[in-house]
Design an enzyme around this catalytic site. Structure first.
Site, PDB file in Angstrom:
ATOM      1  N   SER A 575      64.056 -35.128 -42.493  1.00  0.00           N
ATOM      2  CA  SER A 575      65.419 -34.601 -42.567  1.00  0.00           C
ATOM      3  C   SER A 575      66.415 -35.740 -42.558  1.00  0.00           C
ATOM      4  O   SER A 575      66.161 -36.826 -42.012  1.00  0.00           O
ATOM      5  CB  SER A 575      65.696 -33.684 -41.374  1.00  0.00           C
ATOM      6  OG  SER A 575      67.059 -33.300 -41.331  1.00  0.00           O
ATOM      7  N   TYR A 588      66.245 -31.253 -32.290  1.00  0.00           N
ATOM      8  CA  TYR A 588      65.808 -31.282 -33.678  1.00  0.00           C
ATOM      9  C   TYR A 588      65.939 -32.689 -34.267  1.00  0.00           C
ATOM     10  O   TYR A 588      65.003 -33.216 -34.888  1.00  0.00           O
ATOM     11  CB  TYR A 588      66.647 -30.287 -34.494  1.00  0.00           C
ATOM     12  CG  TYR A 588      66.252 -30.200 -35.952  1.00  0.00           C
ATOM     13  CD1 TYR A 588      65.129 -29.487 -36.355  1.00  0.00           C
ATOM     14  CD2 TYR A 588      67.019 -30.827 -36.932  1.00  0.00           C
ATOM     15  CE1 TYR A 588      64.783 -29.396 -37.700  1.00  0.00           C
ATOM     16  CE2 TYR A 588      66.688 -30.744 -38.279  1.00  0.00           C
ATOM     17  CZ  TYR A 588      65.565 -30.024 -38.658  1.00  0.00           C
ATOM     18  OH  TYR A 588      65.222 -29.945 -39.989  1.00  0.00           O
TER      19      TYR A 588
END
Length: 698
Positions: A575, A588
């Protein structure tokens, strides 16, 4: 007549609605091709002779419709046929210069074309053309070939059919064989005998009739009689069993353990895909006393050995043998097979023979376990398996009624390296970029994972779909089977946080395709909360799925790839958040950062094994993604002070390219890494985020 060994599929009501003989010939052909006991996929040929109007003269002329080159009668349509002026085809006899000039006749078939949409006429065209019958079926039924391949096949045929089935000794398909078939019919007529068909030595069967239905029934009756005769003679097949198979679960476990090793050996020249079967007919043969005698003899029917090579490799392994050192044990075994194939080529080759092809085996027999086949793609590997089962059936029958005979090696070579076969191979389309490769994608029931799997399948890969959501997984599997065919896809439940689940998934991949070349760690979840709001349970869940999951799946994939010994790719979908520090993202973001660094660490370790590890960093992929479930969208919207509905536009506007990122964009990035263009790249990261300056690598 009732049929026990073949399927009677004719539907009179349906046939009565077909108003022309060409379509009725296609109907008959499809019925015959639907029963694999009658002929294999792509094997055999059917034809019909009709009267049609010559478009140039307006006169009625005889025309023959026949399956075109490379077709399959089970799926035959008009578009797969060749239609030829029959008189012109037969007139070619005047220019035929003999068997030494056989191949030059094939080009002349094109001068006989009646229908300009015709498929290229096959080598079987003169075989049908010189026979005087209206409807003709040329098939490769196991029961008939068993008689054709028996030492006493001619005498058995004469006795069984009381002279109503003729016999023509082995000849390579072509013009000479067509003339021999005609001569066989003429010789019988001179004796006052009306033939119902002709048996081709070591090859197959010709049958016919004056109507499509008459030809169909005649074909079934002849094959049924062959099968009945063989079954009446079978006592102890192949001399009886000298070995007991493992149980079904044990066979599958064993197959999964050794398949990647075998695949590695068979992929020494190009990447191959595997198929495994433990069919009862296979087990009966590979566990028998006669295996050692019959297997090296090779197959008889040309259609068989064109798919399977001249003979299989029998593994010198016991069913329960320790496989920890199996690669070392099998290295000389495979080298001996390759050297044997090279000797076969060198002994039999002609001055104009094509270059030697891949010397690795196609068929590998493991007594007590089953049969493995390896080929350029799954469909070809599966068909090779089916063809060798046909060959087993032929050997079983021939041994029951007499003794089995295979084609002489020179005859087999002349078929395998026939210049016409080579020309057909050269006309085949170039393989797609991922042909011969197998990819396992986690979380591929939907979203990014599904898009990656779809892209890989489009580019020729076999894909193993995996997901923790069984319903979503099955839906995607059905979609992929519909789009890409059953051979291109397998599906397995996978909980990436569970080592046992990962082991089962890779076992499924090994049994389905022989191994894995590409592992995509895509499965994930997202939780958007401030560090104060974050619970320990949420923190652990993120790290379990993202970090531990990547570790578990990668570890299992690496072990399998090292068994294969042909390198591979691991792609980790990380990501933008692995690089960018933003609000409400401690769990996250830090887990993604751990994924990214774990990727670099694996790349550093695995280079010597030619296993590349690379990373794709998406951002804001909203379409069809589970990542937006469970409050993530609300959390991100809250962090940016906007509504959930405004998120897509917000994400696009903050990028340099002002673009919305789709799952297909991530799939394209993954393909770039594994397509072959970046085979010397590892430890890299590719951002697919529309351009986020804060995520630039520095």
């Amino acid at each position: 007549m009732e049929f026990k060994h073949v399927s009677y599929l004719w539907d009179e009501e349906k046939a009565s609605k077909i108003d022309n003989e060409v379509d009725l010939f296609l109907y008959r052909s499809n019925l015959l091709g639907a029963d694999l006991r009658l002929t294999n996929y792509g094997g055999g040929n059917t034809s019909v002779k009709i009267t049609d109007v010559d478009p140039l003269t307006g006169e009625a002329v005889p025309v023959m419709w026949i399956k075109g080159s490379g077709g399959d009668i089970g799926t035959l349509t008009r578009g797969g046929c060749a239609a030829l002026y029959l008189d012109r085809l037969r007139a070619l006899e005047r220019v035929y210069r003999g068997v030494d000039f056989e191949d030059e006749m094939v080009a002349l078939f094109n001068h006989c074309i009646f229908d300009l949409n015709s498929k290229a006429p096959s080598i079987d065209t003169p075989l049908h053309g010189f026979l005087p019958y209206k409807h003709i079926d040329h098939l490769h039924p196991d029961a008939a070939i068993a008689i054709a391949a028996a030492k006493d096949g001619k005498a058995i045929t004469e006795d069984l059919f009381q002279g109503e089935i003729g016999w023509v000794d082995w000849k390579r398909p072509g013009f000479e064989l067509g003339l021999s078939l005609r001569a066989c019919v003429q010789e019988a007529e001179q004796r006052g005998v009306t033939l119902k068909g002709i048996m081709l030595g070591s090859h197959g069967l010709f049958t016919w009739g004056e109507t499509s239905y008459e030809s169909y029934v005649n074909t079934l009756e002849v094959i049924e009689k062959c099968a009945e005769y063989i079954e009446s003679k079978v006592t102890v097949p192949f001399g009886g069993a000298i070995l007991a198979s493992l149980g079904e679960e044990g066979r599958r476990d064993r197959a999964a353990e050794i398949a990647p090793v075998l695949r590695g050996f068979c992929s020494s020249e190009r990447s191959m895909v595997g198929h495994f079967t433990d069919d009862e007919r296979v087990l009966e043969f590979i566990n028998s006393a006669d295996l050692a005698r019959l297997a090296p003899m090779g197959t008889s029917c040309p259609d068989h050995f064109l798919r399977t090579k001249i003979s299989p490799l029998v593994l010198p392994l016991a069913p329960t043998e320790d496989l920890s050192e199996v690669k070392e044990k099998l290295t000389p075994v495979f080298e001996e097979y390759r050297e044997g194939y090279k000797a076969y080529y060198e002994t039999c080759k002609h001055p104009d023979s094509p270059a030697m092809r891949d010397p690795n085996p196609v068929v590998i027999l493991y007594p007590g376990i089953g049969m493995f086949t390896f080929a350029k793609d799954k469909t070809t590997a599966r068909l090779a398996s089916e063809y060798y089962v046909n060959a087993i059936n032929v050997m079983r029958g021939a041994e029951a009624i007499s003794s089995y005979t295979s084609l002489p090696r020179q005859e087999a070579f002349d078929i395998e390296y026939w210049l016409l076969e080579e020309a057909k191979l050269q006309r085949m389309p170039k393989p797609k970029a991922l042909a011969g490769r197998v990819a396992l994608v986690t979380g591929s029931g939907g979203g990014i994972g599904k898009a990656i799997a779809k892209k890989f399948a489009q580019e020729g890969a076999c894909v193993v779909l995996s997901d923790i959501d069984g319903q979503r997984l099955e839906s995607t599997r059905q979609e992929f089977v519909s789009t890409f065919g059953k051979d291109a896809v397998a599906a397995t439940f996978l909980n990436v946080t569970d080592e046992d689940s990962a082991a089962v998934a890779f076992k499924a991949a090994a049994v389905a395709f022989g191994g894995v070349d590409i592992v995509v760690n895509n499965a994930g979840i997202s939780i958007s909360k401030s560090i104060e709001e974050h619970s320990l349970e949420e923190w652990d869940r993120l790290y379990d799925i993202l970090v531990k999951g990547q570790f578990i799946v990668s570890k299992a994939g690496i072990a399998l790839m090292k068994k294969q010994g042909i390198g591979g790719d691991i792609l980790n979908i990380v990501s933008k958040n692995a690089v960018v520090a933003g609000p409400n993202n401690p769990g996250y973001g830090s887990a993604k950062a751990a994924q990214a660094h774990l990727s670099r660490l694996m790349a550093a370790e695995l280079g010597a094994a030619k296993i590349r590890v690379n990373t794709v960093n998406p951002d804001a992929v909203i379409a069809d993604s589970n990542i937006w479930a469970g409050g993530w969208a609300e959390g991100r919207a809250k962090a940016y002070g906007i509504s959930v509905e405004e998120l897509p536009a917000y994400y696009a506007k903050r990028t340099l390219l002002n673009e919305v990122i789709l799952p297909e964009d991530i799939a394209n990035a993954c393909f770039a890494f594994v397509s072959g263009l970046l085979n010397k790249s590892t430890g890299n990261a590719l951002n697919v985020d529309g351009g986020v300056a804060m995520a630039f690598y520095r």
